[in-house]
Design a protein around this motif. Structure first.
Motif, PDB file in Angstrom:
ATOM      1  N   ILE A 177       6.292  -7.697  -6.323  1.00  0.00           N
ATOM      2  CA  ILE A 177       7.533  -8.473  -6.230  1.00  0.00           C
ATOM      3  C   ILE A 177       8.380  -7.960  -5.078  1.00  0.00           C
ATOM      4  CG2 ILE A 177       9.702  -9.025  -7.409  1.00  0.00           C
ATOM      5  CD1 ILE A 177       8.134  -8.899 -10.051  1.00  0.00           C
ATOM      6  N   GLY A 178       8.449  -6.626  -4.937  1.00  0.00           N
ATOM      7  CA  GLY A 178       9.214  -6.041  -3.835  1.00  0.00           C
ATOM      8  C   GLY A 178       8.680  -6.462  -2.481  1.00  0.00           C
ATOM      9  N   ALA A 179       7.342  -6.523  -2.340  1.00  0.00           N
ATOM     10  CA  ALA A 179       6.732  -6.931  -1.072  1.00  0.00           C
ATOM     11  C   ALA A 179       7.079  -8.380  -0.739  1.00  0.00           C
ATOM     12  CB  ALA A 179       5.215  -6.757  -1.142  1.00  0.00           C
ATOM     13  N   VAL A 180       7.081  -9.238  -1.761  1.00  0.00           N
ATOM     14  CA  VAL A 180       7.444 -10.651  -1.545  1.00  0.00           C
ATOM     15  C   VAL A 180       8.900 -10.762  -1.117  1.00  0.00           C
ATOM     16  CG1 VAL A 180       7.776 -12.879  -2.686  1.00  0.00           C
ATOM     17  CG2 VAL A 180       5.696 -11.563  -3.115  1.00  0.00           C
ATOM     18  N   ILE A 181       9.781 -10.054  -1.829  1.00  0.00           N
ATOM     19  CA  ILE A 181      11.214 -10.090  -1.482  1.00  0.00           C
ATOM     20  C   ILE A 181      11.425  -9.551  -0.076  1.00  0.00           C
ATOM     21  CG2 ILE A 181      13.485  -9.113  -2.030  1.00  0.00           C
ATOM     22  CD1 ILE A 181      12.589  -9.060  -4.985  1.00  0.00           C
ATOM     23  N   GLY A 186       8.760   0.885 -12.253  1.00  0.00           N
ATOM     24  CA  GLY A 186       8.407  -0.464 -11.837  1.00  0.00           C
ATOM     25  C   GLY A 186       9.553  -1.222 -11.209  1.00  0.00           C
ATOM     26  N   THR A 187      10.793  -0.834 -11.531  1.00  0.00           N
ATOM     27  CA  THR A 187      11.951  -1.560 -11.001  1.00  0.00           C
ATOM     28  C   THR A 187      12.414  -1.035  -9.649  1.00  0.00           C
ATOM     29  OG1 THR A 187      13.494  -0.101 -12.196  1.00  0.00           O
ATOM     30  CG2 THR A 187      12.782  -2.111 -13.316  1.00  0.00           C
ATOM     31  N   ILE A 188      12.108   0.228  -9.348  1.00  0.00           N
ATOM     32  CA  ILE A 188      12.594   0.816  -8.099  1.00  0.00           C
ATOM     33  C   ILE A 188      12.121   0.063  -6.853  1.00  0.00           C
ATOM     34  CG2 ILE A 188      12.272   2.845  -6.615  1.00  0.00           C
ATOM     35  CD1 ILE A 188      12.995   4.594  -8.956  1.00  0.00           C
ATOM     36  N   PRO A 189      10.823  -0.313  -6.721  1.00  0.00           N
ATOM     37  CA  PRO A 189      10.426  -1.058  -5.516  1.00  0.00           C
ATOM     38  C   PRO A 189      11.128  -2.400  -5.384  1.00  0.00           C
ATOM     39  CG  PRO A 189       8.621  -0.951  -7.096  1.00  0.00           C
ATOM     40  CD  PRO A 189       9.656   0.005  -7.562  1.00  0.00           C
ATOM     41  N   VAL A 190      11.419  -3.055  -6.510  1.00  0.00           N
ATOM     42  CA  VAL A 190      12.166  -4.314  -6.461  1.00  0.00           C
ATOM     43  C   VAL A 190      13.583  -4.042  -5.971  1.00  0.00           C
ATOM     44  CG1 VAL A 190      13.009  -6.278  -7.802  1.00  0.00           C
ATOM     45  CG2 VAL A 190      10.794  -5.262  -8.353  1.00  0.00           C
ATOM     46  N   ALA A 191      14.204  -2.993  -6.516  1.00  0.00           N
ATOM     47  CA  ALA A 191      15.562  -2.629  -6.099  1.00  0.00           C
ATOM     48  C   ALA A 191      15.603  -2.263  -4.623  1.00  0.00           C
ATOM     49  CB  ALA A 191      16.060  -1.459  -6.945  1.00  0.00           C
ATOM     50  N   GLU A 192      14.593  -1.543  -4.168  1.00  0.00           N
ATOM     51  CA  GLU A 192      14.509  -1.145  -2.758  1.00  0.00           C
ATOM     52  C   GLU A 192      14.481  -2.364  -1.852  1.00  0.00           C
ATOM     53  OE1 GLU A 192      11.498   1.499   0.086  1.00  0.00           O
ATOM     54  OE2 GLU A 192      10.833   0.775  -1.864  1.00  0.00           O
ATOM     55  N   ALA A 193      13.677  -3.368  -2.214  1.00  0.00           N
ATOM     56  CA  ALA A 193      13.561  -4.570  -1.395  1.00  0.00           C
ATOM     57  C   ALA A 193      14.853  -5.388  -1.428  1.00  0.00           C
ATOM     58  CB  ALA A 193      12.386  -5.416  -1.880  1.00  0.00           C
ATOM     59  N   LEU A 194      15.464  -5.501  -2.596  1.00  0.00           N
ATOM     60  CA  LEU A 194      16.720  -6.256  -2.705  1.00  0.00           C
ATOM     61  C   LEU A 194      17.823  -5.621  -1.859  1.00  0.00           C
ATOM     62  CD1 LEU A 194      16.785  -7.033  -6.546  1.00  0.00           C
ATOM     63  CD2 LEU A 194      16.478  -8.688  -4.696  1.00  0.00           C
ATOM     64  N   ILE A 252       0.831  -1.212   0.000  1.00  0.00           N
ATOM     65  CA  ILE A 252       0.000   0.000   0.000  1.00  0.00           C
ATOM     66  C   ILE A 252       0.864   1.259   0.000  1.00  0.00           C
ATOM     67  CG2 ILE A 252      -1.706   1.340   1.304  1.00  0.00           C
ATOM     68  CD1 ILE A 252      -2.817  -1.310   2.350  1.00  0.00           C
ATOM     69  N   TYR A 253       1.879   1.268   0.856  1.00  0.00           N
ATOM     70  CA  TYR A 253       2.743   2.443   0.984  1.00  0.00           C
ATOM     71  C   TYR A 253       3.483   2.741  -0.317  1.00  0.00           C
ATOM     72  CZ  TYR A 253       7.109   4.876   2.201  1.00  0.00           C
ATOM     73  OH  TYR A 253       8.191   5.720   2.206  1.00  0.00           O
ATOM     74  N   ASP A 254       4.116   1.722  -0.902  1.00  0.00           N
ATOM     75  CA  ASP A 254       4.906   1.964  -2.108  1.00  0.00           C
ATOM     76  C   ASP A 254       4.034   2.312  -3.308  1.00  0.00           C
ATOM     77  OD1 ASP A 254       7.398   1.610  -0.935  1.00  0.00           O
ATOM     78  OD2 ASP A 254       8.145   0.415  -2.604  1.00  0.00           O
ATOM     79  N   VAL A 255       2.871   1.682  -3.437  1.00  0.00           N
ATOM     80  CA  VAL A 255       1.991   1.997  -4.560  1.00  0.00           C
ATOM     81  C   VAL A 255       1.534   3.456  -4.482  1.00  0.00           C
ATOM     82  CG1 VAL A 255      -0.291   1.588  -5.563  1.00  0.00           C
ATOM     83  CG2 VAL A 255       1.186  -0.345  -5.032  1.00  0.00           C
ATOM     84  N   ILE A 256       1.103   3.886  -3.296  1.00  0.00           N
ATOM     85  CA  ILE A 256       0.642   5.270  -3.145  1.00  0.00           C
ATOM     86  C   ILE A 256       1.795   6.252  -3.352  1.00  0.00           C
ATOM     87  CG2 ILE A 256      -0.332   6.970  -1.550  1.00  0.00           C
ATOM     88  CD1 ILE A 256      -1.908   4.720  -0.249  1.00  0.00           C
TER      89      ILE A 256
END
Length: 337
Positions: free
Chosen positions: A225-229, A266-274, A48-52
């Protein structure tokens, strides 16, 4: 200096990073009886936070960038590029790429148009590399997550890759490897009508709606994907594959990222989680660059315009440049963070 630093940290954390929003969402979910310290609760909060946050920043940035872009239609961009020669033309093309479309597939029609208009091939490739990899929006979004230092270095290095890549292609005289129908296409020079402020605001608003429709699905996928990671994949796994113990992490990240299709939003949240899970900074940024620059759909589109030898040269330059950048960031990671 301390006051300025405090002001900047407030802007970075509360304005760009919207940490206040994260706290509001956490309190709201807790009021609903959801424990955000659990995997499911943490995943929902992250999503929710990252999408908003990304959606709000995205719409604002698209509006501002589109307003600026209204001053640089293809005809005017072509004339600007035509005034410069040598590496100066590559630099100007690279900078123009920062205020043009947000993904590689959107950049290719402009690349074809510039090439058909007779602009030097290396110049058009500098534009093609920089347009998806680096833009003003990515600078602000990267600041919101990684901080100003990393964001600025990322953008500068992305611009360097674009200039160097275009210059190499120019020096190798690959004009004969552009498809014949593009080389023989006649250029129609149409003057853009002058727009007033109201017209530019309408254009910017329309670009927000159009780009948002294209980008939002990738934001949802990327944040998912970021939330799962972030909440489900053990930190030890990420560190083993993309951490300092794996010398081939950068190469692996580029190989995994290249076939994907997404823009930087779209890639930034994945990068953030990694990164939060222990992946090295350079490895994460290499993944982002590969996704935005070497996506499979854009390569397929580009193949329609250029012959295999030039296509593979473009892929090789980007691939090698991104890998070098990744390892350099890993070496100097502790100076940047």
């Amino acid at each position: 200096m301390d006051v300025l630093r405090s002001i900047w940290l407030f802007i970075q954390d509360q304005v760009l990073g919207m940490e206040w929003l994260n706290a509001v969402i956490e309190n709201g979910l807790s009021a609903l009886g959801l424990d955000t310290s659990t995997r499911w609760g943490g995943s929902i909060q992250f999503f929710i936070y990252d999408v908003i946050k990304i959606t709000v920043l995205l719409c604002f940035l698209i509006f501002m960038i589109s307003y600026i872009q209204s001053y640089f239609p293809p005809e005017r961009s072509k004339k600007i590029l035509g005034r410069f020669h040598g590496i100066g033309a590559n630099i100007i093309a690279t900078l123009l790429g920062t205020v043009t479309p947000f993904c590689s597939c959107s950049s290719i029609p402009l690349f074809i148009g510039f090439t058909s208009a007779g602009l030097p091939l290396g110049v058009t490739f500098s534009f093609l590399i920089s347009s998806p990899m680096v833009d003003l929006g990515s600078l602000v979004l990267l600041m919101s997550i990684f901080g100003a230092k990393i964001a600025i270095v990322y953008v500068v290095i992305g611009l360097v890759i674009a200039v160097v890549g275009g210059t190499i292609i120019e020096k190798m005289h690959m004009e004969n490897y552009v498809e014949e129908f593009i080389r023989k296409a006649s250029s129609v020079d149409i003057e853009s009508e002058d727009l007033n402020v109201k017209d530019r605001l309408v254009y910017a608003r329309e670009q927000v709606a159009e780009t948002f429709k294209k980008v939002f699905p990738y934001i949802l996928i990327g944040v998912g994907i970021g939330a799962v990671i972030h909440n489900w994949i053990p930190e030890s796994w990420i560190q083993a594959v993309l951490g300092s113990n794996n010398p081939f992490g950068v190469i692996l990240a580029v190989l995994v990222g290249a076939p994907m299709y997404a823009d930087i939003f779209g890639t930034i949240p994945v990068a953030e989680a990694l990164l939060a899970k222990g992946a090295q900074l350079g490895t994460v940024l290499s993944f982002m660059m590969a996704v935005t620059t070497l996506s499979l759909p854009s390569i397929i589109m580009l193949r329609k315009a250029v012959k295999p030898k030039l296509l593979w040269l473009f892929i090789g330059i980007c691939f090698l440049g991104i890998i070098i950048v990744g390892y350099l960031f890993n070496v100097f990671q502790y100076l940047l963070m």
